[in-house]
Design a protein around this motif. Structure first.
Motif, PDB file in Angstrom:
ATOM      1  N   ILE A  22       5.271 -14.677   7.314  1.00 22.37           N
ATOM      2  CA  ILE A  22       4.390 -13.196   7.416  1.00 22.37           C
ATOM      3  C   ILE A  22       3.771 -13.161   5.985  1.00 22.37           C
ATOM      4  N   ASP A  23       2.460 -13.393   5.710  1.00 29.33           N
ATOM      5  CA  ASP A  23       1.840 -13.647   4.766  1.00 29.33           C
ATOM      6  C   ASP A  23       1.058 -12.212   4.276  1.00 29.33           C
ATOM      7  N   MET A  24       1.491 -11.457   3.085  1.00 30.14           N
ATOM      8  CA  MET A  24       1.096  -9.984   2.760  1.00 30.14           C
ATOM      9  C   MET A  24      -0.048 -10.039   1.687  1.00 30.14           C
ATOM     10  N   SER A  25      -0.506 -11.341   1.509  1.00 30.59           N
ATOM     11  CA  SER A  25      -1.236 -11.340   0.096  1.00 30.59           C
ATOM     12  C   SER A  25      -2.742 -10.448   0.608  1.00 30.59           C
ATOM     13  N   PRO A  26      -3.503 -10.339  -0.336  1.00 32.02           N
ATOM     14  CA  PRO A  26      -4.765  -9.467  -0.026  1.00 32.02           C
ATOM     15  C   PRO A  26      -5.834 -10.332   0.879  1.00 32.02           C
ATOM     16  N   ARG A  27      -6.472  -9.625   1.689  1.00 33.58           N
ATOM     17  CA  ARG A  27      -7.247 -10.394   2.637  1.00 33.58           C
ATOM     18  C   ARG A  27      -8.695  -9.601   2.433  1.00 33.58           C
ATOM     19  N   LEU A  28      -9.879 -10.632   2.562  1.00 34.85           N
ATOM     20  CA  LEU A  28     -11.223  -9.991   2.722  1.00 34.85           C
ATOM     21  C   LEU A  28     -11.517  -9.961   4.306  1.00 34.85           C
ATOM     22  N   LEU A  29     -11.590  -8.926   4.896  1.00 30.76           N
ATOM     23  CA  LEU A  29     -11.707  -8.693   6.525  1.00 30.76           C
ATOM     24  C   LEU A  29     -12.933  -7.946   6.758  1.00 30.76           C
ATOM     25  N   PRO A  30     -13.794  -8.478   7.588  1.00 32.95           N
ATOM     26  CA  PRO A  30     -14.799  -7.535   7.912  1.00 32.95           C
ATOM     27  C   PRO A  30     -14.410  -6.188   8.755  1.00 32.95           C
ATOM     28  N   VAL A  31     -14.955  -5.196   8.439  1.00 36.87           N
ATOM     29  CA  VAL A  31     -14.519  -3.811   9.047  1.00 36.87           C
ATOM     30  C   VAL A  31     -15.732  -3.238   9.639  1.00 36.87           C
ATOM     31  N   ASP A  32     -15.669  -2.901  10.939  1.00 33.07           N
ATOM     32  CA  ASP A  32     -16.687  -2.131  11.759  1.00 33.07           C
ATOM     33  C   ASP A  32     -16.344  -0.754  11.534  1.00 33.07           C
ATOM     34  N   LEU A  33     -17.096  -0.056  10.623  1.00 37.69           N
ATOM     35  CA  LEU A  33     -16.955   1.448   9.990  1.00 37.69           C
ATOM     36  C   LEU A  33     -17.058   2.343  11.257  1.00 37.69           C
ATOM     37  N   GLN A  34     -17.965   2.147  12.080  1.00 39.08           N
ATOM     38  CA  GLN A  34     -18.248   3.020  13.373  1.00 39.08           C
ATOM     39  C   GLN A  34     -17.051   3.183  14.244  1.00 39.08           C
ATOM     40  N   ALA A  35     -16.361   1.870  14.543  1.00 39.36           N
ATOM     41  CA  ALA A  35     -15.278   1.592  15.037  1.00 39.36           C
ATOM     42  C   ALA A  35     -13.989   2.154  14.957  1.00 39.36           C
ATOM     43  N   GLN A  36     -14.113   2.730  13.629  1.00 38.78           N
ATOM     44  CA  GLN A  36     -12.707   3.507  13.067  1.00 38.78           C
ATOM     45  C   GLN A  36     -12.969   4.863  13.335  1.00 38.78           C
ATOM     46  N   LEU A  37     -14.044   5.575  13.805  1.00 38.10           N
ATOM     47  CA  LEU A  37     -14.221   6.865  13.988  1.00 38.10           C
ATOM     48  C   LEU A  37     -14.109   6.926  15.602  1.00 38.10           C
ATOM     49  N   VAL A  38     -12.748   7.177  16.198  1.00 40.61           N
ATOM     50  CA  VAL A  38     -12.309   7.043  17.405  1.00 40.61           C
ATOM     51  C   VAL A  38     -12.866   8.276  18.055  1.00 40.61           C
ATOM     52  N   PRO A  39     -13.808   8.315  19.578  1.00 41.82           N
ATOM     53  CA  PRO A  39     -14.064   9.595  20.029  1.00 41.82           C
ATOM     54  C   PRO A  39     -12.893  10.344  20.474  1.00 41.82           C
TER      55      PRO A  39
END
Length: 505
Positions: free
Chosen positions: A7-24
């Motif tokens: 299990i690698d817990m090192s920092p990541r640069l991941l793409p984030v869909d900001l709109q998808a975080q706002l759950v209806p």
């Protein structure tokens, strides 16, 4: 032996869909879409960067961040800044704007007028969806601490005495300091003394400057002097079940249909009686002629009830003895009465002998005097009065009659200091007061039912704001700033009501 992936817990640069975080259905989604529908032009008056200066953070983004933070119990501007930097939900709602905590604090503290317009717009939206019934409005308040020190409260006379005490101490220390001989050990002692002299002088100067800026004591509601505060003079010392705090009383008017807050205001006083009429005036546009106004005993007074009757406002205001008359409350009061008073013990001493009452005095046929149990004569004292709805005649004994009386301990409540006994004899039932009419109304079957509805209307609202949202303190100073923050607290509750209604629809 079994083998597993590392299990690698090192920092990541991941793409984030900001709109998808706002759950209806979530509060963040509701805030995002609701605020975008509002007219926030009232916030524009603060900015002067049309032709020059850097672009400012959009009020829309700041308002969304503050409302989301308040919904999660984060009131500190530093904690909101940290959430906008680290929390993906805040990053999505703000578009990764990362506002500084000073920007957030300034936005909340200076926007009372604009926040009031936002509050009104949200009410209009909720009303359009049928969430406001206007059948019953329940009024209640909560006392919350603010960013003020209760140890810096007092009257002008008390502040002046503090300044004089500090100046005397500084003068005495300065004289001792000058009288000391110079020496290695004395140099350290003199340096500490000089530092303390400077501190006392500086504090005394601040107090005298405050006295010069505030030449008058704060007037109380009953003509008495109300204590001022040198950190926030609009705040007040408030007695709560947890002790005395320095803060404000947040008052809310709640509609009974969906528990929507239709009016919210903060006041620097703990006397709820003087807040009833101003709060009703503030929500006059929301209520109708048939709206029933309900409130607890804190808002009860003969003057308030008379004003409500003059204005034709249908109201149900409890009195302080209502719970003792209602068997539903009386059944469980023993365990609460056994608890010690958190402020001070107001109960009588157990086993204290009964004092002579008016029934122990013999009234003359012509009502010119009465005879006390010791055989002394008490004469009429002034005009007739009204006691408990009955007309009464007051009598008072001469000063010498009670001085050496052997029955002083049985007749006077404070025999050590009271000079003579007074007694009032009831004669006839007077015209019913507004309080008596309200008492009869609230004790009826209809009144008890309506007052029960009041509990179900307003108590869950304050439970949601204080317990669920953990909004139990003000971070600002000044009545205008605290009032704006209290309206933001109410906005969080109303938006949540709107979100839950839309989710269920």
């Amino acid at each position: 032996m079994a083998r597993y992936r590392h299990i690698d817990m090192s920092p990541r640069l991941l793409p984030v869909d900001l709109q998808a975080q706002l759950v209806p259905g979530s509060f963040a989604h509701a805030v995002h879409h609701l605020v975008d529908q509002l007219d926030l032009s009232a916030f524009d008056a603060h900015y002067r960067n049309d032709d020059s200066g850097a672009p400012a953070h959009a009020p829309t983004m700041l308002l969304k961040a503050v409302l989301l933070a308040y919904s999660q119990g984060m009131v500190s501007s530093r904690s909101i800044e940290r959430a906008c930097r680290d929390n993906v939900l805040f990053i999505a709602l703000t578009g990764d704007a990362k506002p500084h905590f000073t920007t957030i604090a300034d936005f909340v503290s200076r926007s009372r007028g604009a926040i009031a317009t936002v509050f009104a717009q949200v009410l209009t939206l909720l009303d359009g969806e049928g969430l406001i019934g206007r059948q019953m409005f329940a009024i209640d308040g909560v006392k919350l601490p603010s960013n003020a020190s209760k140890h810096r409260s007092g009257t002008r006379a008390e502040f002046l005495a503090q300044a004089q005490k500090m100046e005397r101490a500084a003068t005495t220390m300065l004289e001792c300091h000058q009288a000391n001989d110079a020496g290695a050990a004395e140099d350290v002692r003199d340096a500490k003394a000089a530092e303390r002299i400077e501190r006392l002088t500086r504090e005394a100067t601040k107090i005298r400057q405050w006295l010069a800026d505030h030449p008058q004591d704060r007037p109380g509601s009953r003509g008495k002097v109300r204590k001022s505060n040198r950190t926030d003079n609009a705040s007040a010392k408030l007695a709560t079940d947890k002790g005395v705090i320095q803060g404000y009383c947040g008052v809310a008017v709640v509609d009974a249909r969906h528990q929507v807050i239709v009016e919210a205001s903060a006041h620097g006083t703990g006397a709820e009686q003087e807040l009833l009429l101003p709060v009703l005036d503030a929500c006059a546009e929301q209520r109708t002629a048939s709206t029933l106004i309900t409130a607890d005993a804190g808002y009860h007074s003969e003057a308030n009830l008379a004003a409500l009757a003059d204005q034709g406002i249908d109201a149900l205001i409890a009195d302080h003895a209502m719970r003792r008359r209602d068997e539903r409350f009386a059944a469980g009061q023993d365990k609460h009465l056994a608890k010690p008073d958190p402020l001070h013990d107001k109960s009588r001493t157990p086993g204290k002998p009964r004092l002579f009452g008016s029934e122990d005095f013999i009234i003359a046929p012509d009502r010119s005097h009465v005879i006390c149990p010791a055989g002394k004569r008490l004469h009429r004292n002034g005009k007739d009065c009204t006691i408990g709805g009955y007309a009464a005649i007051k009598f008072r004994a001469p000063d010498g009659a009670c001085k050496d009386c052997p029955l002083r301990a049985k007749c006077l409540r404070k025999p050590e200091t009271t000079r003579s006994r007074q007694v009032a004899v009831l004669t006839r039932k007077a015209e019913p007061t507004h309080s008596q009419r309200m008492r009869e109304r609230i004790d009826s079957a209809w009144g008890r039912e309506q007052y029960g509805r009041r509990f179900a209307t307003v108590e869950p609202v304050f439970g949601n704001v204080r317990a669920n949202k953990r909004l139990n303190r003000f971070t600002l100073r000044g009545q205008a700033k605290v009032d704006g923050q209290w309206k933001l607290f109410a906005l969080v509750h109303n938006i949540e009501k709107w979100a839950n209604y839309r989710k269920a629809a």
